[in-house]
Design a protein around this motif. Structure first.
Motif, PDB file in Angstrom:
ATOM      1  N   GLN A 115       0.934  -1.379   0.095  1.00  0.00           N
ATOM      2  CA  GLN A 115       0.228   0.081  -0.127  1.00  0.00           C
ATOM      3  C   GLN A 115       0.734   1.337  -0.177  1.00  0.00           C
ATOM      4  O   GLN A 115       2.091   1.237   0.331  1.00  0.00           O
ATOM      5  N   VAL A 116       0.097   2.342  -0.429  1.00  0.00           N
ATOM      6  CA  VAL A 116       0.850   3.867  -0.458  1.00  0.00           C
ATOM      7  C   VAL A 116      -0.106   4.463   0.130  1.00  0.00           C
ATOM      8  O   VAL A 116      -1.394   4.553   0.110  1.00  0.00           O
ATOM      9  N   PRO A 117       0.443   5.524   0.889  1.00  0.00           N
ATOM     10  CA  PRO A 117      -0.601   6.625   1.593  1.00  0.00           C
ATOM     11  C   PRO A 117      -1.166   7.529   0.271  1.00  0.00           C
ATOM     12  O   PRO A 117      -0.196   7.789  -0.435  1.00  0.00           O
ATOM     13  N   LEU A 118      -2.184   8.210   0.556  1.00  0.00           N
ATOM     14  CA  LEU A 118      -2.754   9.178  -0.327  1.00  0.00           C
ATOM     15  C   LEU A 118      -3.188  10.546   0.619  1.00  0.00           C
ATOM     16  O   LEU A 118      -3.981  10.154   1.350  1.00  0.00           O
ATOM     17  N   LEU A 147     -11.318   4.071  -4.060  1.00  0.00           N
ATOM     18  CA  LEU A 147     -10.666   5.334  -4.123  1.00  0.00           C
ATOM     19  C   LEU A 147     -11.382   6.062  -5.422  1.00  0.00           C
ATOM     20  O   LEU A 147     -11.395   7.360  -5.476  1.00  0.00           O
ATOM     21  N   LEU A 177       2.862  13.009  -7.911  1.00  0.00           N
ATOM     22  CA  LEU A 177       2.794  11.716  -8.052  1.00  0.00           C
ATOM     23  C   LEU A 177       4.653  11.254  -7.737  1.00  0.00           C
ATOM     24  O   LEU A 177       5.437  11.537  -8.687  1.00  0.00           O
ATOM     25  N   VAL A 191      -3.620   2.857   0.724  1.00  0.00           N
ATOM     26  CA  VAL A 191      -4.265   2.525  -0.602  1.00  0.00           C
ATOM     27  C   VAL A 191      -3.383   1.572  -1.459  1.00  0.00           C
ATOM     28  O   VAL A 191      -2.248   1.710  -1.319  1.00  0.00           O
ATOM     29  N   TRP A 212      -1.440  -0.041  -4.133  1.00  0.00           N
ATOM     30  CA  TRP A 212      -0.795   0.542  -4.956  1.00  0.00           C
ATOM     31  C   TRP A 212      -1.104   0.463  -6.572  1.00  0.00           C
ATOM     32  O   TRP A 212      -0.887   1.036  -7.581  1.00  0.00           O
ATOM     33  N   SER A 230      -3.392   3.228  -6.830  1.00  0.00           N
ATOM     34  CA  SER A 230      -2.759   4.503  -6.939  1.00  0.00           C
ATOM     35  C   SER A 230      -2.309   4.835  -8.217  1.00  0.00           C
ATOM     36  O   SER A 230      -2.356   6.052  -8.740  1.00  0.00           O
ATOM     37  N   ILE A 248      -3.520  16.243  -4.894  1.00  0.00           N
ATOM     38  CA  ILE A 248      -3.374  14.897  -4.369  1.00  0.00           C
ATOM     39  C   ILE A 248      -1.891  14.556  -4.270  1.00  0.00           C
ATOM     40  O   ILE A 248      -1.173  14.943  -5.103  1.00  0.00           O
ATOM     41  N   TYR A 249      -1.467  14.059  -3.324  1.00  0.00           N
ATOM     42  CA  TYR A 249       0.001  13.571  -2.939  1.00  0.00           C
ATOM     43  C   TYR A 249      -0.215  12.125  -2.782  1.00  0.00           C
ATOM     44  O   TYR A 249      -0.617  11.554  -1.670  1.00  0.00           O
ATOM     45  N   THR A 250       0.422  11.512  -3.638  1.00  0.00           N
ATOM     46  CA  THR A 250       0.355   9.887  -3.507  1.00  0.00           C
ATOM     47  C   THR A 250       1.681   9.404  -4.457  1.00  0.00           C
ATOM     48  O   THR A 250       2.423  10.204  -4.739  1.00  0.00           O
TER      49      THR A 250
END
Length: 479
Positions: free
Chosen positions: A33-36, A63, A82, A125, A127, A130, A209-211
């Motif tokens: 997972q990655v944060p968003l 999402l 991104l 989230v 990946w 994302s 948005i930062y992911t």
């Protein structure tokens, strides 16, 4: 969307509260997972959306629901930061999440969230979801993404009524020194601050948005056994002794090849240790690894469009949301024919095509990639740049803006028996660089020896010698 006051005092405080629960409740997630982080500009409010419960992993459908609410009720200008890789540990390690606010590398991000009237933090989230953010925003906004940097953004004039999707790619790297990741994240936060300053001067409402595309770390699932005996090992070596032994026993790249079946039998096989593509944008190469989307026990690549017969074979690998392209295909086109000189049939990899959003980039490979038709073809490295075996079709072809790289590559399109490759015809020639170096060194030594022998053979022995008992030999000075 949750309000900034209720939802976040700062991003790192919320992330710190979630990380311990995430690690325990998502034990089998293994860092996939990655944060968003999502927020709007000052003065723009969105309908409140309930954030996911602690430990919940946000999938692609959920999402998309969040993003649809943003696009349908929010501003039409979306700024997407991104990053190549990012995990929740990046915030807990470098964000001053445990009270050391002076050590935080995200001051601009925290300031933006504090001033925003609507913000949302999704700590986990998946990946693949994302990766689909660009494609979904492009579909909802009905506009193509613009890859930019802070300098070019200042020259762009935005309109509140016209949709715009601005994408800023941010790097991420780790080395032996942990400070390298901290410095890169600090530089990325400065880029975020510059972009937000430019957006503020244009007085245009926007959502940001930062992911990331992939996680930067692999989370280690905690068990009762590990919790009892691995407290100190977590600080010394990630996962401790047991996780280290597990990694040693695993054999990376040990997976079955891609198989295409027609008529109930396999007719095309493809395998590679690594499969990646790169595109040139704004003077910088952007890489994308397709290996995990192509190979693996639970991976089922989409092969629609593939075909094979006795003389032609075509393998089509279908992907989605690759480097900002919603539809992306890698096509291997092969053919076989009879050659009278060798009195046997040979197959060639004629072309490797990249098809994306209606554009086609073609690489020719028939001059270098070939093998007897009853064999498979194998090569340690098949690339279009370093000692290329694949070359662009022409100087005007879009392939000049792409790079493809296949590591430990093997393919067979004809005379496939079962699910195993036939005997491999390797691309390595008999005269390798090492052999050529040995031959040249030996030739140089032979030349030196020959010259020495030649000089020795040219020496002449004197026909008269001086006798100490007799008269001295007089050598006339003039003749």
């Amino acid at each position: 969307m949750a309000s900034a006051g209720a939802h976040l005092g700062s991003i790192t405080a919320a992330v710190a509260a979630c990380v311990s629960v995430l690690v325990v409740l998502s034990g089998g997630a293994r860092g996939e997972q990655v944060p968003l982080v999502l927020w709007t500009s000052d003065g723009v409010s969105l309908p409140t959306q309930t954030p996911p419960a602690a430990g919940h992993i946000v999938g692609q459908q959920q999402l998309e629901s969040y993003l649809e609410t943003l696009v349908n009720t929010g501003p039409r200008n979306v700024v997407l930061f991104l990053q190549d890789k990012m995990s929740i540990e990046d915030f807990t390690m470098y964000g001053g999440a445990f009270g050391n606010k002076q050590d935080s590398v995200f001051p601009n991000l925290e300031a933006a969230l504090t001033s925003s009237s609507s913000s949302l933090v999704l700590p986990a989230v998946s990946w693949p979801a994302s990766n689909a953010v660009i494609g979904h925003l492009q579909e909802q906004l009905e506009t193509s993404p613009l890859y930019m940097d802070p300098e070019t953004l200042s020259q762009l004039r935005l309109n509140a009524s016209s949709p715009a999707l601005l994408v800023f790619r941010l790097p991420y790297g780790t080395g032996a020194d942990l400070m390298s990741a901290k410095e890169i994240l600090s530089g990325n936060d400065e880029v975020i601050g510059q972009v937000l300053s430019v957006m503020k001067t244009q007085s245009v409402p926007y959502a940001a948005i930062y992911t990331a595309l992939q996680p930067s770390r692999e989370a280690t699932p905690l068990s009762m056994e590990a919790g009892l005996g691995g407290g100190r090992s977590l600080l010394q070596a990630r996962g401790g002794y047991r996780d280290k032994q597990r990694r040693i026993k695993e054999r990376p790249g040990d997976y079955a090849p891609v198989e295409f079946e027609e008529g109930g039998s396999t007719c095309i096989l493809l395998w590679a240790k690594a499969l990646s593509v790169s595109i040139l944008r704004s003077g910088r190469w952007e890489d994308y690894d397709l290996t995990k989307l192509t190979f693996g026990e639970e991976v089922k690549p989409k092969l629609h469009g593939s075909s094979c017969n006795k003389t032609k074979a075509k393998l089509v690998l279908n992907y989605e949301n690759v480097l900002g392209h919603r539809s992306f295909k890698v096509i291997f086109a092969m053919s076989q024919r009879y050659y009278k000189v060798s009195a046997r049939r040979w197959f060639t990899l004629d072309t490797v095509e990249l098809q994306y959003d209606g554009t086609k980039a073609t690489f020719n490979g028939s001059r270098s990639i070939y093998a007897p038709s009853e064999f498979s073809y194998r090569c340690e490295s098949v690339t279009s740049f370093r000692w290329p075996l694949l070359v662009p079709h022409s100087s005007q072809d879009p392939a000049n803006q792409w790079k493809v790289s296949f590591e430990d590559f093997q393919i067979q399109g004809f005379n496939v028996s079962g699910s195993d490759f036939s005997y491999a015809s390797d691309c390595a020639g008999f005269f390798s660089p090492g052999i050529w170096m040995g031959l040249m060194t030996s030739l140089l030594m032979v030349l030196v020896l020959t010259y020495g022998l030649h000089m020795i053979m040219r020496l002449h022995t004197m026909d008269r010698f001086d006798d100490p008992k007799g008269p001295a030999i007089a050598v006339p000075q003039t003749e």
